[in-house]
Each structure stands twice: as C-alpha cells, then as structure tokens.
Design a protein around this motif. Structure first.
Motif, PDB file in Angstrom:
ATOM      1  N   SER A   1      -2.101  -1.217   7.856  1.00  0.00           N
ATOM      2  CA  SER A   1      -3.344  -1.806   7.351  1.00  0.00           C
ATOM      3  C   SER A   1      -4.474  -1.626   8.363  1.00  0.00           C
TER       4      SER A   1
ATOM      5  N   SER B   1       3.566  -2.890   7.259  1.00  0.00           N
ATOM      6  CA  SER B   1       2.282  -3.098   6.605  1.00  0.00           C
ATOM      7  C   SER B   1       1.162  -3.430   7.583  1.00  0.00           C
TER       8      SER B   1
ATOM      9  N   ILE C   1       3.841  -8.225   0.303  1.00  0.00           N
ATOM     10  CA  ILE C   1       3.155  -7.099   0.961  1.00  0.00           C
ATOM     11  C   ILE C   1       1.673  -7.071   0.594  1.00  0.00           C
TER      12      ILE C   1
ATOM     13  N   ALA D   1      -0.057  -0.383   2.221  1.00  0.00           N
ATOM     14  CA  ALA D   1      -1.242  -0.610   3.043  1.00  0.00           C
ATOM     15  C   ALA D   1      -2.217   0.558   2.974  1.00  0.00           C
TER      16      ALA D   1
ATOM     17  N   GLY E   1       3.450   0.514  -3.258  1.00  0.00           N
ATOM     18  CA  GLY E   1       4.656   0.156  -2.550  1.00  0.00           C
ATOM     19  C   GLY E   1       5.918   0.322  -3.367  1.00  0.00           C
TER      20      GLY E   1
ATOM     21  N   GLY F   1       5.988  -0.940   2.753  1.00  0.00           N
ATOM     22  CA  GLY F   1       4.900  -1.653   3.410  1.00  0.00           C
ATOM     23  C   GLY F   1       3.810  -0.719   3.895  1.00  0.00           C
TER      24      GLY F   1
ATOM     25  N   THR G   1      -1.207  -7.185   3.477  1.00  0.00           N
ATOM     26  CA  THR G   1      -2.208  -6.116   3.517  1.00  0.00           C
ATOM     27  C   THR G   1      -3.624  -6.667   3.379  1.00  0.00           C
TER      28      THR G   1
END
Length: 250
Positions: free
Chosen positions: A87, A83, A175, A141, A146, A137, A179
């Motif tokens: 991200s 993630s 998560i 992001a 997810g 993940g 994020t």
C-alpha cells in the motif's frame, strides 16, 4: 464527477455486487479495471476497496455459519503483512504505470486461475495458505484485486465452494480495511471526490446488487457465474492496460 460518469460507476458496482454474492468473489475482478479507467489508477483502486469492504461486510453476516475461521486466520495474517508495504509503495507510483500494473496483474491472475481449474495438483499444509494470503494482500493493495490468489489456492486445495465463498468475505473485509487505512493515512486526497449523496447511491447499488444476486443464485451455477465474471474482467483489464500504455507514450 459528471452524471454520465457516476451512472457508469453505479452500473459497474451493481453488477460487481451481483457477482460477489453469487460466486463469493468477482467484485474486484469485474470492476477494478473499469474504475481505473473511469477514476484514475489510485482513485479507482481505492474505490474498489471501499465497495469491496461494504459488499463483503454485508454478505459476511448472511453466510457466517459457513465461515472457516481457522482458514481465515492463515490467509489474513500473511495478507496484512503483504498489504501494508504494498500500500505504501502504491501511493507513490505514478498513475500511468499503475494502470499498466493493474491491467497486467488482473490478466495474469485470471489466466493463472483458469489454468488452475485444469490442474490435477492438490496442495496441503499451511504454507500454501500463507503464500496465497500474502500474494492476495499485495495484489489487493496495488490493483484492488485480492481474489485470484486465494481462488487459485482453493482450486488446488479442493476447498469446498460454500466454505470458500463464505470465508473470503471476512478476508476481503480485512485486506480492504488495511489497504484503505494505509493509503489514506499517507495521502487522503487519493479518495474519489464523490459527494455524500453519490456515496449513498453507491451503497444503495451494492445493497440492490447483493439482493439481486441472492435471487439469481438459485438459477445460476457457480461455474457459470465465474465464467461470466472472467470474460468481462478480461475485457476490462485489457482496456486498462491499453490506456496505461497510451498514457505512458503520451
């Protein structure tokens, strides 16, 4: 933020919360494509993560006795590893390609999930858990989605529905937190510019949706709820994909 746009967002959040409470997942699948169209790619994905965090946190305390914490750890740690870099990358992607990415990810994820329901393959061991968590993940992001990766794993591992739905709630909380923290630390302006009262209405719709989902749960089978979520999500993802393609061509 016009009144009409806010009403559409609130309706989407309400139905997403119902789906999340009944099936254990579906919030992001259901509302992510629509919020990307309404709020833009970056704002829409952030909004999905905020709403997913709140709804999963609320549900988590109601299903805590069924949570498999060992399974959670095997999913969550790789998810965090996927993630954070995803991200960071997503923050710098332009809006139109992001809309295309969201649409494609959701469509592919839905298709894979449907195909997994028909496969006789059974997976075992910790490696598939870690892979599912990492992929979840990354997709959360980038697209705010997810659930499909862990859903596909659950189907192939024959994970019981009750434990699966319960364990996903702390997983989604984790998560979403990662994020949101990663993205907002880099660019806080991506958060949708809602007034405090509008955020309060969003939270209220989540609460009402969860309550409605609990009441409806006794009348709706899990497979029926998931089927409805998948159908709506297909339409939403296709719409987000088409919008992104038109924006790229403009």
């Amino acid at each position: 933020m016009t009144t009409g746009l806010l009403i559409v967002v609130l309706v989407a959040v309400f139905f997403g919360a119902i789906a999340q409470r009944i099936a254990g997942l579906g919030f992001a699948l259901l509302i992510s494509p629509f919020l990307v169209i309404l709020l833009g790619s970056h704002g829409g994905v952030l909004m999905v993560n905020v709403c997913g965090l709140v709804s999963s946190a609320m549900i988590m305390f109601r299903v805590k006795k069924d949570i498999d914490w060992s399974m959670y750890r095997w999913l969550a740690i790789p998810a965090v590893c996927g993630s954070i870099p995803a991200s960071v990358a997503a923050v710098y992607l332009p809006a139109a390609p992001m809309a295309v990415v969201v649409g494609v990810i959701v469509l592919v994820a839905l298709t894979v999930s449907l195909l997994m329901q028909r496969t006789p393959v059974t997976v075992t061991g910790n490696a598939p858990k870690a892979v599912a968590g990492f992929v979840a993940g990354v997709t959360n992001a980038v697209a705010g989605v997810g659930g499909p990766a862990v859903s596909a794993y659950a189907l192939m591992a024959r994970w019981p529905q009750r434990q699966f739905a319960a364990t996903l709630q702390p997983f989604f909380v984790t998560i979403a937190l990662v994020t949101l923290t990663s993205k907002l630390s880099l660019d806080a302006s991506q958060m949708p510019p809602f007034a405090a009262w509008a955020w309060a209405l969003v939270a209220l719709m989540i609460i009402i949706g969860i309550y409605a989902g609990e009441k409806l749960q006794r009348f709706i089978r899990d497979d029926q709820a998931r089927a409805a979520v998948v159908i709506l999500a297909f339409f939403g993802a296709a719409a987000a994909l088409v919008k992104g393609i038109f924006d790229l061509a403009a």
